[in-house]
Design an enzyme around this catalytic site. Structure first.
Site, PDB file in Angstrom:
ATOM      1  N   CYS A  84     -10.256  25.113  13.557  1.00 16.75           N
ATOM      2  CA  CYS A  84     -10.589  24.256  12.686  1.00 16.75           C
ATOM      3  C   CYS A  84      -9.676  24.247  11.309  1.00 16.75           C
ATOM      4  O   CYS A  84      -9.663  25.060  10.685  1.00 16.75           O
ATOM      5  CB  CYS A  84     -11.884  24.041  12.200  1.00 16.75           C
ATOM      6  SG  CYS A  84     -12.373  22.614  11.011  1.00 16.75           S
ATOM      7  N   GLU A 107     -12.808 -22.682  25.556  1.00 17.79           N
ATOM      8  CA  GLU A 107     -12.248 -23.086  24.446  1.00 17.79           C
ATOM      9  C   GLU A 107     -11.677 -22.044  23.565  1.00 17.79           C
ATOM     10  O   GLU A 107     -11.829 -20.787  24.034  1.00 17.79           O
ATOM     11  CB  GLU A 107     -13.173 -23.651  23.528  1.00 17.79           C
ATOM     12  CG  GLU A 107     -14.113 -22.428  22.979  1.00 17.79           C
ATOM     13  CD  GLU A 107     -15.556 -22.986  22.457  1.00 17.79           C
ATOM     14  OE1 GLU A 107     -15.452 -23.447  21.399  1.00 17.79           O
ATOM     15  OE2 GLU A 107     -16.575 -22.947  23.148  1.00 17.79           O
ATOM     16  N   ASP A 164       0.800  -1.241  -0.105  1.00 21.59           N
ATOM     17  CA  ASP A 164       0.142  -0.016  -0.090  1.00 21.59           C
ATOM     18  C   ASP A 164       0.962   1.344  -0.058  1.00 21.59           C
ATOM     19  O   ASP A 164       0.565   2.294  -0.693  1.00 21.59           O
ATOM     20  CB  ASP A 164      -0.826  -0.048   1.235  1.00 21.59           C
ATOM     21  CG  ASP A 164      -1.836  -0.922   1.136  1.00 21.59           C
ATOM     22  OD1 ASP A 164      -1.961  -1.672   0.196  1.00 21.59           O
ATOM     23  OD2 ASP A 164      -2.780  -1.341   2.049  1.00 21.59           O
ATOM     24  N   ALA A 165       1.881   1.005   0.842  1.00 19.77           N
ATOM     25  CA  ALA A 165       2.977   2.246   0.976  1.00 19.77           C
ATOM     26  C   ALA A 165       3.169   2.650  -0.371  1.00 19.77           C
ATOM     27  O   ALA A 165       3.507   3.990  -0.899  1.00 19.77           O
ATOM     28  CB  ALA A 165       3.849   2.106   2.110  1.00 19.77           C
ATOM     29  N   LEU A 206     -19.142 -11.377  21.061  1.00 17.51           N
ATOM     30  CA  LEU A 206     -18.844 -11.599  22.556  1.00 17.51           C
ATOM     31  C   LEU A 206     -18.603 -10.318  22.749  1.00 17.51           C
ATOM     32  O   LEU A 206     -17.603  -9.575  22.501  1.00 17.51           O
ATOM     33  CB  LEU A 206     -17.808 -12.774  22.446  1.00 17.51           C
ATOM     34  CG  LEU A 206     -18.364 -14.172  22.072  1.00 17.51           C
ATOM     35  CD1 LEU A 206     -16.922 -14.938  21.852  1.00 17.51           C
ATOM     36  CD2 LEU A 206     -19.461 -14.620  22.884  1.00 17.51           C
ATOM     37  N   CYS A 253     -18.794  24.259   7.663  1.00 21.18           N
ATOM     38  CA  CYS A 253     -17.453  23.327   7.870  1.00 21.18           C
ATOM     39  C   CYS A 253     -17.791  22.174   6.573  1.00 21.18           C
ATOM     40  O   CYS A 253     -18.337  21.150   7.011  1.00 21.18           O
ATOM     41  CB  CYS A 253     -17.142  22.794   9.042  1.00 21.18           C
ATOM     42  SG  CYS A 253     -15.658  21.877   8.987  1.00 21.18           S
ATOM     43  N   CYS A 284     -14.906  21.998  16.430  1.00 25.72           N
ATOM     44  CA  CYS A 284     -15.193  22.997  15.339  1.00 25.72           C
ATOM     45  C   CYS A 284     -16.561  23.524  15.501  1.00 25.72           C
ATOM     46  O   CYS A 284     -17.522  22.930  15.650  1.00 25.72           O
ATOM     47  CB  CYS A 284     -14.757  22.470  14.088  1.00 25.72           C
ATOM     48  SG  CYS A 284     -15.750  23.057  12.744  1.00 25.72           S
ATOM     49  N   TYR A 295     -18.377 -24.420  16.417  1.00 23.82           N
ATOM     50  CA  TYR A 295     -18.632 -24.185  18.073  1.00 23.82           C
ATOM     51  C   TYR A 295     -20.043 -23.637  18.411  1.00 23.82           C
ATOM     52  O   TYR A 295     -20.089 -23.302  19.654  1.00 23.82           O
ATOM     53  CB  TYR A 295     -17.490 -23.377  18.231  1.00 23.82           C
ATOM     54  CG  TYR A 295     -17.585 -22.096  17.601  1.00 23.82           C
ATOM     55  CD1 TYR A 295     -18.452 -21.165  17.807  1.00 23.82           C
ATOM     56  CD2 TYR A 295     -16.250 -21.894  16.857  1.00 23.82           C
ATOM     57  CE1 TYR A 295     -18.248 -19.802  17.110  1.00 23.82           C
ATOM     58  CE2 TYR A 295     -16.380 -20.378  16.253  1.00 23.82           C
ATOM     59  CZ  TYR A 295     -17.113 -19.691  16.204  1.00 23.82           C
ATOM     60  OH  TYR A 295     -16.994 -18.521  15.616  1.00 23.82           O
ATOM     61  N   LYS A 317      -9.610 -12.160  26.530  1.00 24.87           N
ATOM     62  CA  LYS A 317      -8.556 -11.994  25.355  1.00 24.87           C
ATOM     63  C   LYS A 317      -7.038 -11.830  25.851  1.00 24.87           C
ATOM     64  O   LYS A 317      -6.881 -11.748  27.084  1.00 24.87           O
ATOM     65  CB  LYS A 317      -8.540 -10.549  24.989  1.00 24.87           C
ATOM     66  CG  LYS A 317      -9.931 -10.422  24.041  1.00 24.87           C
ATOM     67  CD  LYS A 317     -10.580 -11.115  23.104  1.00 24.87           C
ATOM     68  CE  LYS A 317     -10.015 -10.491  21.733  1.00 24.87           C
ATOM     69  NZ  LYS A 317     -10.424  -9.087  21.341  1.00 24.87           N
ATOM     70  N   ASP A 342      -8.902 -16.767  15.501  1.00 22.52           N
ATOM     71  CA  ASP A 342      -8.841 -15.870  14.828  1.00 22.52           C
ATOM     72  C   ASP A 342      -9.174 -15.979  13.484  1.00 22.52           C
ATOM     73  O   ASP A 342      -8.133 -16.016  12.468  1.00 22.52           O
ATOM     74  CB  ASP A 342      -7.517 -15.047  15.043  1.00 22.52           C
ATOM     75  CG  ASP A 342      -7.602 -13.400  14.987  1.00 22.52           C
ATOM     76  OD1 ASP A 342      -8.661 -13.025  14.630  1.00 22.52           O
ATOM     77  OD2 ASP A 342      -6.555 -12.929  15.092  1.00 22.52           O
ATOM     78  N   CYS A 368     -12.240  24.619   8.060  1.00 23.69           N
ATOM     79  CA  CYS A 368     -12.846  25.656   7.690  1.00 23.69           C
ATOM     80  C   CYS A 368     -12.636  26.880   8.491  1.00 23.69           C
ATOM     81  O   CYS A 368     -13.263  28.179   8.205  1.00 23.69           O
ATOM     82  CB  CYS A 368     -14.418  25.419   8.046  1.00 23.69           C
ATOM     83  SG  CYS A 368     -14.702  25.332   9.702  1.00 23.69           S
ATOM     84  N   LYS A 402     -10.472 -18.862  21.439  1.00 21.44           N
ATOM     85  CA  LYS A 402     -11.220 -17.996  20.596  1.00 21.44           C
ATOM     86  C   LYS A 402     -10.361 -17.844  19.196  1.00 21.44           C
ATOM     87  O   LYS A 402      -9.225 -17.501  19.179  1.00 21.44           O
ATOM     88  CB  LYS A 402     -11.295 -16.630  21.251  1.00 21.44           C
ATOM     89  CG  LYS A 402     -12.052 -15.546  20.188  1.00 21.44           C
ATOM     90  CD  LYS A 402     -12.285 -14.555  20.796  1.00 21.44           C
ATOM     91  CE  LYS A 402     -13.279 -13.453  20.331  1.00 21.44           C
ATOM     92  NZ  LYS A 402     -12.782 -13.091  19.199  1.00 21.44           N
TER      93      LYS A 402
HETATM   94  S1  IVH Z   1     -19.347 -18.189  20.121  1.00 19.68           S
HETATM   95  C1  IVH Z   1     -23.023 -15.894  20.679  1.00 19.68           C
HETATM   96  N1  IVH Z   1     -16.918 -19.402  20.138  1.00 19.68           N
HETATM   97  O1  IVH Z   1     -15.609 -14.438  18.051  1.00 19.68           O
HETATM   98  C2  IVH Z   1     -21.808 -16.162  20.435  1.00 19.68           C
HETATM   99  N2  IVH Z   1     -17.149 -17.341  18.802  1.00 19.68           N
HETATM  100  O2  IVH Z   1     -16.257 -11.880  19.335  1.00 19.68           O
HETATM  101  C3  IVH Z   1     -21.141 -16.985  19.353  1.00 19.68           C
HETATM  102  N3  IVH Z   1     -15.187 -16.734  17.523  1.00 19.68           N
HETATM  103  O3  IVH Z   1     -18.135 -13.622  15.863  1.00 19.68           O
HETATM  104  C4  IVH Z   1     -19.707 -16.997  19.210  1.00 19.68           C
HETATM  105  N4  IVH Z   1     -13.873 -18.593  18.167  1.00 19.68           N
HETATM  106  O4  IVH Z   1     -16.265 -15.076  14.925  1.00 19.68           O
HETATM  107  C5  IVH Z   1     -17.603 -18.430  19.760  1.00 19.68           C
HETATM  108  N5  IVH Z   1     -14.874 -20.641  20.092  1.00 19.68           N
HETATM  109  C6  IVH Z   1     -15.492 -19.585  19.806  1.00 19.68           C
HETATM  110  C7  IVH Z   1     -15.043 -18.532  18.918  1.00 19.68           C
HETATM  111  C8  IVH Z   1     -15.695 -17.393  18.412  1.00 19.68           C
HETATM  112  C9  IVH Z   1     -13.868 -17.432  17.435  1.00 19.68           C
HETATM  113  C10 IVH Z   1     -15.154 -15.361  16.973  1.00 19.68           C
HETATM  114  C11 IVH Z   1     -16.827 -15.620  16.270  1.00 19.68           C
HETATM  115  C12 IVH Z   1     -17.838 -14.350  16.917  1.00 19.68           C
HETATM  116  C13 IVH Z   1     -16.599 -13.591  17.510  1.00 19.68           C
HETATM  117  C14 IVH Z   1     -17.087 -12.703  18.565  1.00 19.68           C
END
Ligand code: IVH
Length: 721
Positions: A434, A127, A44-45, A94, A464, A458, A238, A328, A131, A437, A129
């Site tokens: 500002c 469990e 992009d740069a 969540l 503006c 502003c 899940y 997190k 990504d 403007c 999360k």
């Molecule tokens: S449960 C009603 N379980 O996190 C809740 N979400 O911030 C349904 N995600 O949109 C989600 N791992 O894309 C659940 N083990 C996990 C997950 C998970 C990733 C994501 C999911 C959701 C987002 C919420």
């Protein structure tokens, strides 16, 4: 040939013309690679540097500007489009928790909501999360019927053809599964596949991808499923959406996921079922230790109440379930330098300083900007006057800083490395005017507390240009009018255009553009670089599609200060029609009387918000613009949620005294989920008062006004058990 590095000031006219020709074709080629093939060759740069050089040369030789100059183009080729799919059950997000203390609060809140003591009797699943990208995959009679991305949670994109290419997702389910079942989970790319793909891109001299998540997203948003197939995406199941015969299925989260496994879905092996806060946090730490060795990116641990009947009782807040949270992992950090501080002017005139940083990678993502929020933040003072950096370190141009990025959150400046501060640096001075403007910029004083507001604003209002443009951008944004083909770049173009056949200065102008175009033989949009016949027709179709729009979106689009999507939904639901809403706001103009107290009584709307709404409708200019808008657009009466048939739909209820079967919070949530409005005080507009033991003045008032009163059991019977 690479872009010539001769300084622009020393170019001869001939050299400049040659380079502009080169830049026009080179930039067009990169546009095509980026948008048409998802295969950019430059960063992009580098791309921006080419555009900047083009602009600089044109600024010096305006007579050489070419008809096909990149500076005249608005927007690029549209992104591939997928048909929308409305989720049968919304796909929610969540809430986040960051500390052990937050986790304890979450668990306690579950017990409290259910009216139980926190005795460890409720089980939670824990469990990773993942990504990746959440996906809802619908099976009808055992066959994969369609698959949709999360989108805005209500409507996603139909990516069925691409999902069918993912080996890990079964196309058919075993016999005996419910006739309709939606399996939800995360599509992701493994770290090793991501690295291999990047190596291949690099060896072919192409630009590499940023991270596995974006690559997975890009791989799914391909119109050609063969490309998706070549990217080897994976899946973890899940959660679930609609299910036709839920009674035949397990009664817990844990067993549900095991059932998915039996149906042939991959499920995450690190899920555990635990009771105590200590065990839950211990599992979080274990997963954190394993994180570097996992072949997929995770950004935290998700906790969910295990029993599905309890999940049901706990229900949802506006966007997220009460029965789950995401714990997190700590954010990632890096050192870099503040090159300069720019001021951005927002829709409501707020001036936001933004630090332009020497690009640095934080947790795999290149960071070039960080918001500095406001004047106090730069000085090291938080919103409530607290110190936010050690020794009130202020931020200055030239400073070396620590930036932090957590998930998708905008990068933050964590601290300043004082030893590296240049000797000649000076404290940052906020603009008094500002930058767009030139109007005075002021910090308002909060009437109640007498304190200075943290935001510098502003005072230009409609004068503006920045505010006016930001208003328009908000109006067409995804959760407002969402007009395809009318994004931020196009708005800039139409706003700058002064030709009466082209210009868009206020929202109604969007809807008169076609008429004005038809009436003007001279300036045809389709002859302007970057548009073309097909895209103009599509744009007009997209505009026409929005001539009818949901009331909540319409209200949100107006851009009233403090009125976000949630508040807009509350207002739409409360007033039902636009006319009812506007006339109530006009009636409330003196901040007194029934209409005013009715507005303040809406759960979730506080006085500051109420005031901002009424103020908005007192401004003649707003009424004038809305008047013109309503000649073009019809807001639809709001649906009374999906609660038709509910005896309390649209009714106003007040709870008073102590309740025995439910906590107050649960009673309120339940009533709201059935379409009722729960108010805090009794008035002529109250339909029912539910009174428990110890009820006092509210009960008296209800009797006085002749409002129907019930006790808790009568209320439950009334709701149907
Ligand atoms: S449960 C009603 N379980 O996190 C809740 N979400 O911030 C349904 N995600 O949109 C989600 N791992 O894309 C659940 N083990 C996990 C997950 C998970 C990733 C994501 C999911 C959701 C987002 C919420």
């Amino acid at each position: 040939m690479a872009a010539d590095k001769t300084p622009v000031e020393t170019l001869t006219e001939n050299e400049a013309a040659a380079e502009l020709a080169f830049l026009a074709s080179e930039i067009a080629r990169h546009d095509e690679l980026y948008h048409g093939h998802d295969a950019p060759e430059v960063s992009d740069a580098e791309y921006d540097a080419l555009k900047r050089r083009n602009d600089a040369i044109e600024a010096r030789f305006p007579q050489l500007r070419r008809a096909d100059s990149p500076s005249l183009k608005v927007g690029a080729a549209p992104l591939p489009t997928f048909a929308p799919i409305t989720h049968s059950r919304p796909m929610l997000s969540l809430d986040n928790t960051f500390s052990d203390e937050d986790v304890r609060d979450f668990i306690n809140s579950v017990y409290r909501f259910l009216g139980r003591l926190p005795d460890g009797s409720i089980a939670f699943t824990a469990e990773p999360k993942i990504d990746g990208l959440s996906m809802s995959i619908r099976y009808e009679n055992g066959r994969l019927a369609n698959a949709a991305t999360r989108g805005d949670g209500t409507t996603g994109e139909n990516v069925t053809a691409n999902i069918l290419t993912i080996d890990e997702i079964p196309n058919t389910l075993p016999k005996g599964v419910p006739a309709v079942v939606e399996v939800r989970g995360e599509v992701y790319m493994t770290k090793s596949d991501f690295l291999a793909l990047n190596e291949k891109m690099a060896s072919e001299g192409k630009r590499t991808y940023v991270n596995p998540r974006n690559t997975a997203a890009g791989s799914l948003r391909q119109l050609d499923p063969k490309v998706t197939a070549s990217r080897r995406l994976r899946f973890f199941a899940y959660a679930w959406g609609e299910i036709s015969e839920p009674n035949d299925l397990p009664k817990t989260q844990y067993e549900m996921v095991q059932t998915f496994k039996a149906w042939g879905f991959p499920v995450n092996p690190l899920m555990k079922r635990l009771n105590s806060v200590e065990d839950i946090i211990e599992h979080y730490r274990e997963i954190g230790l394993k994180r570097p060795d996992l072949d997929y990116e995770i950004d935290g641990v998700v906790y969910k109440v295990d029993r599905l009947d309890l999940q049901q009782r706990l229900g949802f807040r506006s966007r997220s379930p009460r029965w789950a949270t995401a714990h997190k992992f700590p954010a990632e950090q890096a050192f870099t330098r503040v090159e300069k501080i720019d001021i951005q002017v927002g829709r409501t005139g707020a001036l936001t300083p933004v630090a332009r940083l020497t690009p640095v990678t934080v947790g795999g993502v290149v960071v070039t900007n960080a918001t500095l929020h406001n004047e106090d933040y730069i000085k090291g003072i938080g919103n409530s006057g607290e110190r936010i950096r050690e020794d009130e370190h202020d931020i200055r141009i030239g400073d070396t800083i620590i930036v932090q990025r957590a998930g998708d959150v905008i990068p933050q400046v964590l601290d300043v490395v004082m030893e590296k501060r240049p000797a000649d640096s000076v404290p940052y001075e906020s603009p008094k005017k500002c930058p767009v403007c030139g109007s005075h910029a002021v910090r308002e004083r909060n009437e109640k507390t007498g304190k200075l507001d943290s935001v510098t604003r502003c005072t230009g209002g409609f004068v503006c240009r920045a505010q006016a443009v930001e208003h328009l951008k908000h109006f067409v944004s995804r959760n407002a009018f969402d007009i395809e083909g009318l994004g931020s770049k196009q708005i800039d173009f139409f706003f700058e255009a002064d030709d009466p056949a082209l210009t868009i200065k206020t929202a109604p102008d969007i809807f008169t553009l076609k008429k004005r175009q038809e009436a003007s033989p001279l300036t045809k949009l389709e002859n302007i670089e970057g548009f073309g016949r097909v895209s103009v027709r599509k744009l007009f179709d997209a505009i026409d599609e929005r001539r009818s729009i949901a009331l909540a979106r319409f209200i949100y689009a107006l851009g009233i200060r403090h009125v976000g999507e949630t508040t807009a939904k509350l207002l739409a639901r409360h007033y039902g029609t636009y006319d009812a809403f506007q006339s109530a706001m006009t009636e409330a103009a003196s901040f007194a009387g029934d209409a005013w107290s009715d507005l303040n009584n809406i759960e979730g709307i506080g006085e500051v918000v109420a005031r901002a709404i009424v103020e908005f409708f007192k401004e003649p200019r707003n009424l004038e613009v809305i008047g013109r808008l309503l000649e073009e657009v019809t807001p639809q009466a709001a649906e009374q949620v999906s609660t038709s048939g509910s005896p309390v739909s649209g009714k106003t209820v007040v709870f008073t005294g102590s309740l025995e079967k439910f906590t107050r919070e649960e009673a309120k949530a339940r009533a709201e989920s059935l379409g009722a409005k729960v108010a805090g005080s009794v008035s002529k507009k109250t339909d029912y008062v539910v009174a428990g033991p110890g009820a006092g003045s509210k009960l008296d008032k209800a009797r006085e006004l002749g409002v129907q009163v019930m006790d808790e059991d009568e209320w439950l019977a009334f709701l149907g058990g």
